[in-house]
Design a protein around this motif. Structure first.
Motif, PDB file in Angstrom:
ATOM      1  N   THR A   1      11.900 -48.198  18.771  1.00 36.31           N
ATOM      2  CA  THR A   1      12.550 -48.698  18.216  1.00 36.31           C
ATOM      3  C   THR A   1      13.035 -48.080  17.034  1.00 36.31           C
ATOM      4  O   THR A   1      14.801 -47.683  17.679  1.00 36.31           O
ATOM      5  CB  THR A   1      11.720 -49.294  17.383  1.00 36.31           C
ATOM      6  OG1 THR A   1      11.512 -48.120  15.975  1.00 36.31           O
ATOM      7  CG2 THR A   1      11.581 -49.979  17.683  1.00 36.31           C
TER       8      THR A   1
ATOM      9  N   HIS B   1       6.095 -47.320  20.649  1.00 35.13           N
ATOM     10  CA  HIS B   1       7.309 -48.122  20.467  1.00 35.13           C
ATOM     11  C   HIS B   1       7.898 -48.138  19.093  1.00 35.13           C
ATOM     12  O   HIS B   1       9.254 -48.088  19.606  1.00 35.13           O
ATOM     13  CB  HIS B   1       6.609 -49.808  20.082  1.00 35.13           C
ATOM     14  CG  HIS B   1       6.867 -50.761  19.583  1.00 35.13           C
ATOM     15  ND1 HIS B   1       8.132 -50.888  20.108  1.00 35.13           N
ATOM     16  CD2 HIS B   1       7.072 -51.108  18.332  1.00 35.13           C
ATOM     17  CE1 HIS B   1       8.601 -52.181  19.505  1.00 35.13           C
ATOM     18  NE2 HIS B   1       7.756 -51.783  18.523  1.00 35.13           N
TER      19      HIS B   1
ATOM     20  N   ALA C   1      11.899 -51.693  24.854  1.00 38.03           N
ATOM     21  CA  ALA C   1      10.863 -51.952  24.304  1.00 38.03           C
ATOM     22  C   ALA C   1      10.227 -52.513  25.758  1.00 38.03           C
ATOM     23  O   ALA C   1      10.480 -53.195  26.152  1.00 38.03           O
ATOM     24  CB  ALA C   1      10.806 -52.799  22.876  1.00 38.03           C
TER      25      ALA C   1
ATOM     26  N   TYR D   1      15.756 -55.105  20.958  1.00 34.85           N
ATOM     27  CA  TYR D   1      15.904 -54.134  22.153  1.00 34.85           C
ATOM     28  C   TYR D   1      15.545 -54.240  22.766  1.00 34.85           C
ATOM     29  O   TYR D   1      15.564 -55.280  23.647  1.00 34.85           O
ATOM     30  CB  TYR D   1      14.249 -53.102  21.541  1.00 34.85           C
ATOM     31  CG  TYR D   1      13.868 -53.462  20.389  1.00 34.85           C
ATOM     32  CD1 TYR D   1      14.637 -52.410  18.872  1.00 34.85           C
ATOM     33  CD2 TYR D   1      13.291 -53.512  19.463  1.00 34.85           C
ATOM     34  CE1 TYR D   1      14.493 -52.479  17.462  1.00 34.85           C
ATOM     35  CE2 TYR D   1      12.213 -53.296  18.271  1.00 34.85           C
ATOM     36  CZ  TYR D   1      13.336 -52.645  17.569  1.00 34.85           C
ATOM     37  OH  TYR D   1      13.169 -52.376  15.737  1.00 34.85           O
TER      38      TYR D   1
END
Length: 447
Positions: A423, A419, A66, A63
């Motif tokens: 994502t 989080h 993140a 990612y």
């Protein structure tokens, strides 16, 4: 078995290998095999697992958005703890001992199993015992990873042809695989209540037996990975995509749930005209109210929303009904013992820990706030009942709703919501940047 019995079995075994696993945000089982001496040295404490497992997606791409881990943290080891109650032996892989772990000791915000355990504590504090189960539909293909790679991942060949729902004939034609699923999963502590073919080429459905919610989620997670491993022994590739073909039905991952106390099913009330307790009605009210705000926990991928379309055996409206398969929530009330709620929104691509956490947390929200079920049960076609609204139509819209939901943050914690939504935003961006076959066919020549 208790701890001492488990350790005695491991010590006495001639097998020096132990398989350990955790589950990432997408529900993918990540693990390793260790020497049993290594295992024995870590059971009374904890060990480190590279936290890249929460810093990349299901394709191992890191990612770029993140916070919990990434290049900026150096991807350190995170402290995880094994749960000895998850002890199993893998019957199709030399009886290797197997254990699941999680990151609850450090309260890792990206660990799905840790999140579910936190929601369970809420239920326990309210004095209730959640019993859950999950059922899955999935397609099976006459392919191997190599053969599908050679076809560039398109046009997989279904294991069987035709629309053969509940077909004993189709099941018997692949009986070695079909029977292995039932028997080996049972031996792996994933007891199957029922297994049958569904309508569609090569599609099966399995209902996992109900149990305490954490064990139910463990079973559901391990069911998907186990089916893939067992199928590989037969030269078969299963797929738990929500919708692999626009012309065929999608694949569900329905969650069944009930709450109990001192041996009594709190969802049942024989004095009620619908045999539903006020407890259940508030539980349903909570889920219906919060469905739009936690939908990515039920529908986590771009593909999830291809299944959630009208007339495809998946819900699109915020509805409930008595034994109605066109609504988002289906109440089954044939007896006191079996009275339960079936949440029909999740597809087979769901992470079971997140789906069960979402179902339980939103239901408990309704109970805790004594919400009244003011929405009438849908009679007939739930697709036409838009009186209470519809589900968000795509991952981007659903993620925005969850990201801005104060209730979601209060139920699951700001760390998890931040989080998880990051994502899902990443997932949307990966799709948006891709050129699809549909675009090529539509625009290449004519535009």
């Amino acid at each position: 078995m208790d701890k001492q019995e488990i350790l005695h079995q491991i010590n006495a075994s001639e097998n020096n290998r132990v398989k350990l696993a955790i589950v990432d945000i997408d529900g993918v089982v990540r693990g390793k095999i260790v020497h049993k001496d290594k295992f024995m040295s870590s059971i009374d404490g904890s060990s480190g697992f590279c936290d890249v497992v929460f810093g990349w997606d299901m394709a191992d791409q890191s990612y770029d958005n993140a916070k919990v881990t990434g290049w900026h943290t150096g991807y350190p080891d995170a402290e995880y703890t094994l749960d000895l109650s998850t002890y199993r032996k893998i019957p199709w892989d030399e009886e290797i001992p197997f254990f699941l772990g999680d990151f609850s000791k450090i309260n890792h915000p990206a660990c799905p199993r840790t999140l579910l355990k936190k929601v369970i504590k809420k239920a326990e504090a309210m004095g209730v015992r959640p019993l859950f189960s999950q059922e899955f539909e999935w397609f099976n293909f006459d392919e191997t990873p190599d053969s599908l790679h050679d076809k560039q991942g398109i046009n997989p060949k279904p294991l069987t042809t035709g629309m053969f729902g509940y077909s004993l004939l189709r099941a018997s034609q692949k009986s070695d695989y079909f029977n292995d699923l039932f028997t080996l999963l049972e031996d792996f502590r994933i007891p199957i209540e029922g297994l049958h073919t569904e309508t569609g080429p090569g599609v099966y459905e399995a209902c996992i037996q109900y149990t305490d919610i954490l064990e139910a989620a463990d079973r559901a997670v391990l069911f998907k990975s186990s089916v893939k491993e067992i199928a590989s022994k037969h030269g078969i590739m299963p797929s738990f995509m929500a919708k692999w073909n626009s012309e065929l039905p999608g694949c569900s991952g329905h969650v069944h749930q009930s709450l109990w106390k001192t041996g009594k099913n709190l969802f049942s009330d024989n004095k009620d005209p619908m045999k539903m307790s006020d407890f259940l009605k508030s539980y349903i009210a909570g889920q219906l109210l919060l469905l739009p705000e936690i939908l990515p926990m039920f529908a986590p991928t771009i593909n999830s929303y291809k299944r959630l379309v009208e007339g495809a055996w998946a819900p699109t409206t915020i509805t409930w009904g008595i034994d109605n398969r066109t609504t988002a929530l289906r109440v089954l009330n044939s007896s006191e013992k079996s009275t339960r709620l079936e949440t029909r929104v999740p597809g087979s691509d769901v992470n079971p820990y997140l789906a069960m956490a979402a179902a339980l947390a939103t239901g408990l929200y309704g109970i805790e706030n004594q919400l009244k079920l003011t929405i009438s049960p849908t009679i007939g076609n739930g697709y036409e009942d838009k009186s209470n609204g519809t589900l968000p139509p795509d991952l981007k819209t659903a993620t925005e709703k969850m990201k801005n939901s104060d209730v979601a943050k209060s139920l699951f914690g700001e760390g998890f919501v931040d989080h998880f939504c990051r994502t899902r935003e990443w997932e949307h961006r990966q799709f948006a940047a891709s050129v699809t076959d549909w675009e090529l066919r539509r625009y290449f020549e004519i535009i």
